[in-house]
Design an enzyme around this catalytic site. Structure first.
Site, mmCIF file in Angstrom:
data_model
loop_
_atom_site.group_PDB
_atom_site.id
_atom_site.type_symbol
_atom_site.label_atom_id
_atom_site.label_comp_id
_atom_site.label_asym_id
_atom_site.label_seq_id
_atom_site.Cartn_x
_atom_site.Cartn_y
_atom_site.Cartn_z
ATOM 1 N N SER A 3 46.392 39.431 32.754
ATOM 2 C CA SER A 3 46.252 37.907 32.647
ATOM 3 C C SER A 3 44.846 37.849 32.034
ATOM 4 O O SER A 3 43.963 38.586 32.233
ATOM 5 C CB SER A 3 46.379 37.533 33.915
ATOM 6 O OG SER A 3 45.747 36.139 33.898
ATOM 7 N N SER A 42 39.594 38.634 32.468
ATOM 8 C CA SER A 42 40.911 39.094 32.591
ATOM 9 C C SER A 42 41.126 39.900 33.549
ATOM 10 O O SER A 42 40.251 40.307 34.475
ATOM 11 C CB SER A 42 41.233 39.870 31.239
ATOM 12 O OG SER A 42 42.249 40.394 31.157
ATOM 13 N N LYS A 43 42.418 40.456 33.973
ATOM 14 C CA LYS A 43 42.690 41.288 35.092
ATOM 15 C C LYS A 43 44.304 41.778 34.961
ATOM 16 O O LYS A 43 45.006 41.068 34.478
ATOM 17 C CB LYS A 43 42.768 40.359 36.342
ATOM 18 C CG LYS A 43 42.331 41.247 37.622
ATOM 19 C CD LYS A 43 40.917 41.843 37.651
ATOM 20 C CE LYS A 43 40.791 42.874 38.688
ATOM 21 N NZ LYS A 43 39.559 43.062 39.105
ATOM 22 N N GLY A 44 44.311 42.960 35.344
ATOM 23 C CA GLY A 44 45.814 43.397 35.417
ATOM 24 C C GLY A 44 46.340 44.075 36.610
ATOM 25 O O GLY A 44 45.361 44.368 37.576
ATOM 26 N N ASP A 77 40.042 49.364 39.474
ATOM 27 C CA ASP A 77 40.223 48.210 40.533
ATOM 28 C C ASP A 77 41.046 48.745 41.749
ATOM 29 O O ASP A 77 40.985 50.345 41.756
ATOM 30 C CB ASP A 77 40.596 46.832 40.130
ATOM 31 C CG ASP A 77 40.658 45.867 41.218
ATOM 32 O OD1 ASP A 77 39.319 45.553 41.384
ATOM 33 O OD2 ASP A 77 41.472 45.591 42.018
#
Ligand code: NAD
Length: 476
Positions: free
Chosen positions: A61, A106-108, A149
């Site tokens: 995202s 952002s992040k996944g 993460d």
């Protein structure tokens, strides 16, 4: 809204955002542009494992591209979903702005239980997920740079970097496509410990300000403060270790997914961590009491509560029972919006996630810069710095001898003074400076504005105004 009447993580973040922008002078259009998540890519891919094709679902995202590359970790957990990934991406935007790392947010995430697969299988899954993201520039040194993460670490980052380089053989900056890599694969000293180290620096800075401590009803320094930590993973372990070994905090409880350990005189964090690594659980650890319903201990008496596991653990049902006067959000989103309102009225001081756990992205920024400059920090200066210091010490010794002054340098001084800064020392110095500077920006708003009575709103105001400035200078 979730089943238990609590808002979703994404809604919680948006409401915290709204609470801050109500106090700012932004046009409604700009406010909306900053709040929304720009895009979320969902991928479903198959990997042939154990004789059949397994299908996995993953997300990347992008919340805001006001600066590029965008930055944010990749999480491996069964609970990963679009709402969570978007909330985490939004937090990354605000976090990067607050600590002045030149990135968008952002992040996944990948829906997977990493413990259910062996190392070789995880490598195949990670490489395939990375392939899907790389071919769409959702992993790229100039556009989108992931990091570890929950559920991922150095190993996964090394696979991702290698996958990128296989697919982009002439990109000289390939290593900068992901951070949190092992040092042998282009990583930087001090990245693994960075988020926990940042939590320690954040608390040290908080305790330097008597007015801030007074708001939480605390006095003195960190020495002897009773601390409860939830989650003994990367972040929780390092934070608890440094606070107990270097600052004299007493870790009275460690809460894990399968129960908690309690010891009023203080747990030995390193010992517990080694027990967990060997046994796969905290159960059976001999030097502390075991509490089966660990979450109960979030409500136990202590000076500092450090939720360092996952989001939503302090919610409307337990917030009123929390006894800690100070909470530092080492995890992302551990306090829901509803709980935050309850805790604020109780006078609990919360050091917010977007600041408290920013140590990771800060050192990731240093790693990215190192990869782009293709040289280790300190390599050019260290020996020159040592030579200059040696000149000074030798001159002092000569003066003392020539003039018969009888000066002697304190034991250990010479060695310390003559040692130039290596990469780890420089990284820690840069991280400490970042954490102190960001705290001061936040507390200025907290203390100077009558309409701001908590650090979270102050943090949002600082970061949203920086993002707004970036957007104003862009043609939208
Ligand atoms: P991790 O996977 O290394 O550790 C998480 C730990 O929490 C594990 O020990 C796990 O057993 C424990 N845990 C999981 N569910 C739990 C529960 N319900 N109750 C108690 N313990 C539980 O993850 P991490 O990297 O340490 O991340 C933890 C949090 O910090 C996440 O919210 C993450 O987004 C945030 N964070 C991590 C980094 C980083 O650099 N790793 C950076 C910023 C923020």
């Amino acid at each position: 809204m979730t089943r238990d009447g609590e808002l979703s993580f994404r809604d919680s973040v948006d409401l915290m955002f709204n609470r801050a922008v109500r106090l700012m002078d932004l046009s409604p259009g700009l406010e909306q542009k900053i709040r929304v998540c720009n895009s979320t890519y969902t991928v479903r891919f198959g990997v042939r494992l154990r004789g059949k094709i397994e299908t996995f679902t993953g997300y990347r995202s992008v919340h805001s591209e006001h600066m590029e590359p965008v930055k944010g970790g990749i999480r491996y957990a069964l609970s990963v979903n679009q709402n969570e990934v978007e909330a985490l991406a939004a937090l990354m935007t605000y976090k990067c702005a607050l600590v002045e790392t030149p990135f968008g947010g952002s992040k996944g995430g990948l829906c997977i239980d990493p413990r259910a697969w062996d190392e070789h299988e995880l490598e195949l899954i990670t490489r395939r997920f990375a392939y899907e993201l790389i071919k769409r520039d959702l992993i790229h040194p100039a556009q989108n740079v992931p990091a570890p993460d929950m559920g991922t670490g150095e190993r996964e980052m090394a696979w991702i970097a290698d996958q990128y380089k296989r697919m982009n053989t002439t990109d000289i900056n390939g290593n900068a496509c992901v951070t949190g890599k092992p040092t042998y694969a282009g990583g930087i000293q001090g990245r693994v410990e960075a988020t926990g180290r940042g939590v320690q620096y954040a608390l040290q800075e908080f305790f330097r300000h008597p007015e801030d401590k007074a708001k939480a009803g605390l006095t003195g320094g960190l020495q002897g403060k009773r601390v409860i930590v939830q989650g003994l993973g990367n972040v929780g372990y390092h934070a608890a270790k440094f606070l107990s070994e270097e600052d004299g905090c007493i870790i009275t409880a460690i809460i894990e997914r399968d129960g908690a350990l309690q010891c009023d005189t203080g747990l030995n964090v390193e010992e517990v961590h080694q027990w967990m690594a060997k046994q796969g659980t905290i159960q059976g650890y001999p030097s502390a009491a075991f509490v089966e319903d660990g979450t109960y201990l979030l409500e136990a008496d202590c000076d500092i509560l450090i939720p360092a596991a996952m989001e939503g653990v302090i919610h409307k049902d337990n917030a009123a029972n929390i006894k800690a006067p100070l909470i530092i959000e080492a995890a992302n989103g551990p306090v829901t919006f509803g709980a935050d309102e309850i805790l604020r009225t109780k006078g609990v001081v919360i050091i917010p996630d977007m600041y408290a756990n920013a140590g990771g992205v800060t050192v990731s920024y240093f790693e990215w810069v190192k990869n782009l400059s293709h040289i280790r920090f300190g390599r050019m200066q260290r020996r020159a710095e040592e030579a200059r210091s040696r000149l000074l010490v030798e001159e002092l010794e000569r003066l003392s001898a020539d003039q018969d002054l009888g000066w002697t340098l304190a034991p250990g001084f010479k060695d310390k003074f003559l040692t130039g800064s290596d990469e780890l020392a420089l990284v820690r110095s840069g991280l400490e400076d970042t954490m102190r500077t960001a705290y001061q920006a936040m507390r200025k708003v907290w203390h100077e504005r009558d309409d701001v009575d908590d650090l979270r709103t102050a943090a949002y105001i600082v970061s949203i105004s920086r993002v707004a400035t970036a957007y104003r200078s862009k043609a939208l």
